[in-house]
Design an enzyme around this catalytic site. Sequence first.
Site, mmCIF file in Angstrom:
data_model
loop_
_atom_site.group_PDB
_atom_site.id
_atom_site.type_symbol
_atom_site.label_atom_id
_atom_site.label_comp_id
_atom_site.label_asym_id
_atom_site.label_seq_id
_atom_site.Cartn_x
_atom_site.Cartn_y
_atom_site.Cartn_z
ATOM 1 C CG ASP A 125 -6.075 0.636 -25.204
ATOM 2 O OD1 ASP A 125 -5.693 0.265 -24.085
ATOM 3 O OD2 ASP A 125 -6.549 1.771 -25.406
ATOM 4 C CB SER A 147 -24.485 3.040 -12.629
ATOM 5 O OG SER A 147 -24.717 4.370 -12.243
ATOM 6 C CD GLN A 162 -4.109 -0.495 -20.744
ATOM 7 O OE1 GLN A 162 -5.200 -0.947 -20.400
ATOM 8 N NE2 GLN A 162 -3.878 -0.038 -21.971
#
Length: 300
Positions: free
Chosen positions: A216, A234, A289
């Site tokens: 992961d 951001s 994933q």
Amino acid sequence: MSDYSQLIDELLTTVALIEVTPDVFEGKSHDYVGSRIFGGQVLAQAIMAAAHTLDKDKPCHSLHGYFLRGGDINQPVIYQVRRLRDGRSLSAREVTAIQYKEMRGKPPIEQVIFSMIASFSPMEEGLEYQEDMPVYPPPEDLLAEQDLKEEYVGKVPDALKARFMRRRHVEIKPVKPRDPIHPEPMKPKQANWLRIRELGNQPVAIQQALLAFSSDFYLVGTGLMSHGVSFMTSGLQAASIDHSMHFHRDFDLNKWMLYDMWSDTTSNAKGLNHGQFWQDGKLVATVQQEGLMRLRVPKS
């Protein structure tokens, strides 16, 4: 005890579940990535919970899981195991991971944070084929992730420096390091060497659980690479949505393993990422994933 030995002890504590009642287990939560439970922790504990219900010691050969809610590191996780099948070779288990949300003046509410089905079978002789292992520089020629952080820490906001510099429990050496502060758009393909040295001789269930834990790291970020975005960007909201894993051959996490990752598409605020684990020329596991990746641009 060395600092790294303490990290190994914490990892082994993570996968040492407590049996609450038959087929129900409790796992401790740890701060691996922040206030939300690291997806790798839930994967590892779910594998261990399922393995504890097997009458015979069988390795996991595949798992498919969904991350349904963010978990709270201040609470343990309860794993309920349902025995779906026990055949002569194949055994299947459904694992549901639960936490309880505190409600002011009301009883806690049960919340499912993760759901997984895993299948187990013994190793046996059969037809063998695999592609050749990708060729990358060996780990001996590469800098460790922790050393690379020293190069970038001066660009990190003061409020984030301590967390940025935290040492991982898994030793990682990126093949082609990427600037996390000012990333450039590039082909969404990356590879890391990794290991958990000092792990020692562990049962196959723990080895597989900790490989799932390690899988992961970095994977969901692969889909960000083509956009010139990193976890430090951001306005980014990123999270794992699901995780599948197939274990093909034996391996030893004490020794270096190559984790080769790539992404072939991003759309609808999601990216699909793939990975392969290699050791000593053998393909030992495959991962896939889908990750959430929303980028909110501040309004001017």
